[in-house]
Design a protein around this motif. Structure first.
Motif, PDB file in Angstrom:
ATOM      1  N   THR A  39      25.314  74.591  22.313  1.00 20.56           N
ATOM      2  CA  THR A  39      25.977  73.796  23.341  1.00 20.56           C
ATOM      3  C   THR A  39      27.225  73.133  22.771  1.00 20.56           C
ATOM      4  OG1 THR A  39      24.773  71.779  22.798  1.00 20.56           O
ATOM      5  CG2 THR A  39      23.755  73.258  24.431  1.00 20.56           C
ATOM      6  N   LYS A  40      28.059  72.654  23.658  1.00 21.74           N
ATOM      7  CA  LYS A  40      29.256  71.921  23.248  1.00 21.74           C
ATOM      8  C   LYS A  40      28.866  70.728  22.388  1.00 21.74           C
ATOM      9  CE  LYS A  40      33.042  69.135  25.105  1.00 21.74           C
ATOM     10  NZ  LYS A  40      33.678  68.601  26.320  1.00 21.74           N
ATOM     11  N   GLU A  80      37.320  68.809  20.960  1.00 20.47           N
ATOM     12  CA  GLU A  80      36.573  68.907  22.227  1.00 20.47           C
ATOM     13  C   GLU A  80      36.826  70.245  22.916  1.00 20.47           C
ATOM     14  OE1 GLU A  80      34.670  66.610  24.213  1.00 20.47           O
ATOM     15  OE2 GLU A  80      34.475  65.222  22.543  1.00 20.47           O
ATOM     16  N   GLU A  81      38.081  70.642  22.960  1.00 16.83           N
ATOM     17  CA  GLU A  81      38.452  71.900  23.606  1.00 16.83           C
ATOM     18  C   GLU A  81      37.860  73.094  22.851  1.00 16.83           C
ATOM     19  OE1 GLU A  81      42.481  74.465  24.630  1.00 16.83           O
ATOM     20  OE2 GLU A  81      42.662  72.298  24.319  1.00 16.83           O
ATOM     21  N   GLN A  84      34.115  73.294  23.504  1.00 19.17           N
ATOM     22  CA  GLN A  84      33.872  73.788  24.869  1.00 19.17           C
ATOM     23  C   GLN A  84      34.055  75.302  24.924  1.00 19.17           C
ATOM     24  OE1 GLN A  84      32.877  71.845  27.566  1.00 19.17           O
ATOM     25  NE2 GLN A  84      32.574  73.796  28.596  1.00 19.17           N
ATOM     26  N   SER A  87      31.201  77.108  23.095  1.00 21.69           N
ATOM     27  CA  SER A  87      29.913  77.033  23.794  1.00 21.69           C
ATOM     28  C   SER A  87      29.877  77.951  25.016  1.00 21.69           C
ATOM     29  CB  SER A  87      29.608  75.596  24.206  1.00 21.69           C
ATOM     30  OG  SER A  87      30.474  75.162  25.232  1.00 21.69           O
ATOM     31  N   GLU A  88      31.027  78.206  25.602  1.00 22.39           N
ATOM     32  CA  GLU A  88      31.091  79.065  26.784  1.00 22.39           C
ATOM     33  C   GLU A  88      31.189  80.547  26.444  1.00 22.39           C
ATOM     34  OE1 GLU A  88      34.486  77.507  28.842  1.00 22.39           O
ATOM     35  OE2 GLU A  88      33.348  75.833  29.701  1.00 22.39           O
TER      36      GLU A  88
END
Length: 117
Positions: A39-40, A80-81, A84, A87-88
């Motif tokens: 996960t993020k 953060e980016e 993300q 995680s995607e």
């Protein structure tokens, strides 16, 4: 217990797994592409608790990395980016990942794994 995140079709992951098995290291096997992509929040935790730079979390030899020309942006991408995005799209994550508490080993380096013994 160690968590070993891998992709079963990855030859590097297979080498690392074989080393763990050969040295009788106990670990929990996690297919990070098909079953449980980190996960993020988990990736951010790794980034916050380890010295590896953000670009080290990316699979720089992967097709997605090359086709999207990510080498132009990952060195300036906010944490953060990056978390993300990883995680995607699990195929972007460098593998394997060996998690030992807060510590993570990115990729396969026998010398790093030896520190576990």
């Amino acid at each position: 217990m160690l968590n070993f995140y891998w992709y079963p079709k990855c030859s590097t992951c297979k080498k690392a797994k074989a080393w763990l098995d050969e040295h009788q290291v106990d670990y929990h096997l996690i297919d990070m592409i098909n079953d449980q992509t980190p996960t993020k929040e988990q990736i951010l935790h790794w980034m916050d608790n380890n010295d590896a730079e953000i670009h080290r979390y990316f699979n720089t030899s992967g097709v997605i990395y090359r086709t999207e020309n990510l080498k132009e942006v990952i060195y300036t991408m906010p944490k953060e980016e990056a978390a993300q995005m990883l995680s995607e799209r699990g195929m972007l994550i460098r593998r394997p990942i060996l998690e030992n508490g807060d510590k993570v080993f990115l990729g396969w380096k026998e010398s790093e794994y030896e520190t576990l013994l």
